[in-house]
Design an enzyme around this catalytic site. Structure first.
Site, PDB file in Angstrom:
ATOM      1  N   ARG A   1      -7.149   3.883  -1.889  1.00 52.82           N
ATOM      2  CA  ARG A   1      -7.174   2.448  -1.582  1.00 52.82           C
ATOM      3  C   ARG A   1      -7.161   2.211  -0.084  1.00 52.82           C
ATOM      4  O   ARG A   1      -7.946   1.405   0.435  1.00 52.82           O
ATOM      5  CB  ARG A   1      -5.974   1.762  -2.223  1.00 52.82           C
ATOM      6  CG  ARG A   1      -5.863   0.283  -1.911  1.00 52.82           C
ATOM      7  CD  ARG A   1      -4.554  -0.279  -2.407  1.00 52.82           C
ATOM      8  NE  ARG A   1      -4.510  -1.736  -2.260  1.00 52.82           N
ATOM      9  CZ  ARG A   1      -3.472  -2.488  -2.579  1.00 52.82           C
ATOM     10  NH1 ARG A   1      -2.384  -1.934  -3.068  1.00 52.82           N
ATOM     11  NH2 ARG A   1      -3.503  -3.795  -2.409  1.00 52.82           N
TER      12      ARG A   1
ATOM     13  N   CYS B   1       0.820  -1.220   0.000  1.00 47.39           N
ATOM     14  CA  CYS B   1       0.000   0.000   0.000  1.00 47.39           C
ATOM     15  C   CYS B   1       0.851   1.267   0.000  1.00 47.39           C
ATOM     16  O   CYS B   1       0.317   2.372   0.101  1.00 47.39           O
ATOM     17  CB  CYS B   1      -0.917   0.029   1.222  1.00 47.39           C
ATOM     18  SG  CYS B   1      -2.146  -1.293   1.224  1.00 47.39           S
TER      19      CYS B   1
END
Length: 275
Positions: A219, A173
């Site tokens: 996200r 991420c």
């Protein structure tokens, strides 16, 4: 030509197998097969241009490039340095083109050869140096946006706490892998669209960096909210893959939207695309 093609495949199929079993099987650098396939497709579409006209081989330069690439391959293969092993195919391909067609062939095929750089695994030290600060930035922005939206969220380093749940912002991420993937997709998009303006291409390529960051923040926020409303099991299950789809959807929409803004400035003709 057939002999060189067969020799190249025999040399590098073991490399591709090794990459598939190691680097390409990770979430961070799983874009490698896509880059390899796109480069092969681009070379195939350019085959008529590459082999058009009389051949003007450059044997000295070709043998030097081929020798350099082969030495890099042998040394890196024996020492299991997959980054250099993957890179070595580029000078090998350049050497083959120089031997077959000369510098004109290399100039015609420059983009697919350059594009192959994006399938070369990133050095571990480089990844580690960039991953932590990127994760910290993504965590910081995600926390502040959710806090301003009224959610009970806190942050310790790259650990986000929302309600009763704690979520660790993982390396995947950080945005590093998506940055390289999106940059590759952006360059492929510009190549297919065949934009003539160098300024337009440079601006669009640079803008992919903040677009990638915004997409990764989106996200992380998506995963945090799914976990907050539906629990940790859902957030770490299907929703985790779904958040990856959200990332690329947001990135592609933003890239296309920014490209349309650039079109208002740079489009001087009805079309900049080739069939």
């Amino acid at each position: 030509m057939a002999v060189l093609a067969i020799g190249f495949l025999l040399l590098y199929i073991p490399t591709y197998v090794t990459l598939a079993e190691t680097t390409w099987s990770t979430e961070e650098q799983g874009h490698g097969p896509m880059i390899l396939g796109a480069s092969a497709w681009l070379l195939w579409t350019l085959r008529e241009k590459i082999f058009a006209g009389p051949a003007k081989p450059a044997p000295l330069a070709g043998f030097i490039c081929l020798l350099i690439g082969t030495l890099l391959y042998v040394i890196s293969r024996s020492q299991q340095v997959i980054e250099i092993e993957g890179f070595s195919q580029i000078p090998v391909l350049i050497g083959c083109l120089l031997l077959l067609r000369g510098w004109r062939g290399v100039r015609t095929a420059w983009f697919p050869l350059f594009f192959l750089l994006f399938m070369v695994p990133l050095p571990g030290a480089f990844v580690q140096a960039l991953t932590l600060p990127l994760k910290a930035m993504v965590s910081y922005v995600a926390e502040n946006l959710l806090y301003w939206a009224g959610y009970p969220i806190g942050r310790t380093g790259v650990m986000l706490t929302i309600g009763q749940y704690q979520l660790l912002v993982a390396d995947a991420c950080s945005g590093l892998n998506s940055l390289f993937t999106l940059e590759a997709l952006g360059l492929l998009y510009m190549n297919i669209m065949n934009y003539k303006s160098k300024a337009r291409n440079i601006v669009l390529a640079i803008m992919i960096i903040p677009i990638s960051f915004v997409s990764n923040v989106t996200r992380v926020i998506t995963l945090v909210l799914i976990t907050y409303y539906y629990g940790d099991a859902v957030g770490q299950g299907f929703a985790h893959n779904f958040a990856g789809m959200v990332l690329f959807t947001v990135a592609l929409v933003l890239t296309y939207g920014f490209d349309r803004l650039l079109a208002a400035r740079f489009d001087k003709e009805p079309s900049h695309a080739v069939a």
